[in-house]
Design a protein around this motif. Sequence first.
Motif, PDB file in Angstrom:
ATOM      1  N   TYR A 148       0.828  -1.204   0.000  1.00  8.50           N
ATOM      2  CA  TYR A 148       0.000   0.000   0.000  1.00  8.50           C
ATOM      3  C   TYR A 148       0.867   1.259   0.000  1.00  8.50           C
ATOM      4  CZ  TYR A 148      -3.364   3.510   1.486  1.00  8.50           C
ATOM      5  OH  TYR A 148      -4.134   4.636   1.569  1.00  8.50           O
ATOM      6  N   ARG A 149       1.935   1.249   0.792  1.00 16.28           N
ATOM      7  CA  ARG A 149       2.838   2.411   0.820  1.00 16.28           C
ATOM      8  C   ARG A 149       3.507   2.625  -0.535  1.00 16.28           C
ATOM      9  NH1 ARG A 149       5.971   1.747   6.590  1.00 16.28           N
ATOM     10  NH2 ARG A 149       4.185   2.247   7.908  1.00 16.28           N
ATOM     11  N   ARG A 150       3.936   1.552  -1.192  1.00 17.67           N
ATOM     12  CA  ARG A 150       4.535   1.679  -2.530  1.00 17.67           C
ATOM     13  C   ARG A 150       3.515   2.213  -3.527  1.00 17.67           C
ATOM     14  NH1 ARG A 150       6.725  -3.865  -2.413  1.00 17.67           N
ATOM     15  NH2 ARG A 150       8.517  -3.681  -1.063  1.00 17.67           N
ATOM     16  N   TYR A 151       2.288   1.753  -3.414  1.00 13.87           N
ATOM     17  CA  TYR A 151       1.240   2.196  -4.320  1.00 13.87           C
ATOM     18  C   TYR A 151       0.959   3.684  -4.121  1.00 13.87           C
ATOM     19  CZ  TYR A 151      -3.365   2.675  -6.416  1.00 13.87           C
ATOM     20  OH  TYR A 151      -4.421   3.091  -7.166  1.00 13.87           O
ATOM     21  N   ARG A 152       0.951   4.125  -2.864  1.00 17.71           N
ATOM     22  CA  ARG A 152       0.696   5.540  -2.565  1.00 17.71           C
ATOM     23  C   ARG A 152       1.805   6.434  -3.078  1.00 17.71           C
ATOM     24  NH1 ARG A 152      -3.468   7.455   1.129  1.00 17.71           N
ATOM     25  NH2 ARG A 152      -2.184   9.285   0.911  1.00 17.71           N
ATOM     26  N   LYS A 153       3.028   5.970  -3.034  1.00 15.45           N
ATOM     27  CA  LYS A 153       4.167   6.761  -3.530  1.00 15.45           C
ATOM     28  C   LYS A 153       4.253   6.728  -5.050  1.00 15.45           C
ATOM     29  CE  LYS A 153       7.324   6.443   0.378  1.00 15.45           C
ATOM     30  NZ  LYS A 153       8.646   5.954   0.804  1.00 15.45           N
ATOM     31  N   GLY A 154       3.534   5.827  -5.677  1.00 13.23           N
ATOM     32  CA  GLY A 154       3.595   5.712  -7.128  1.00 13.23           C
ATOM     33  C   GLY A 154       4.694   4.799  -7.612  1.00 13.23           C
TER      34      GLY A 154
END
Length: 130
Positions: free
Chosen positions: A121-127
């Motif tokens: 989720y954190r990777r997805y939020r950072k793009g």
Amino acid sequence: MDSWFLAVLFVGFGLPFVRVQKGRRLLGLIKASTATGTLCCLLGWWQVVSAFPSHACPDFDYMRPIVHFDRYESSVFPPRATCYWDDGQRKELVSGWVNPLLFTCIAVLTGCLVTLAVLAYRRYRKGQTR
């Protein structure tokens, strides 16, 4: 089958799945806890299925007063098989280390999966899609 030797062997079987490389430790822990938990669960199920109350829970004819077999309780999850006699004695037919090791593996697996989901989720939020 109440020896801790098998528990140590099961954990030892799961340890080669843990990798020390950075970035792969979490997947290694998932594999190790899955392998160890599966082995432990299969052994517990085997002990429940192969426990025949007629052989494992005899009447004690040599005791005075005579102690008779009262009841037999079993469950598949968590693996449990217990004999009860009419004088209050009981005998566990599944090894004492099976359930603690099984639930420890489940807890480790759950923690790893939650951590993996949070990191994704954190990777997805950072793009950062890798």
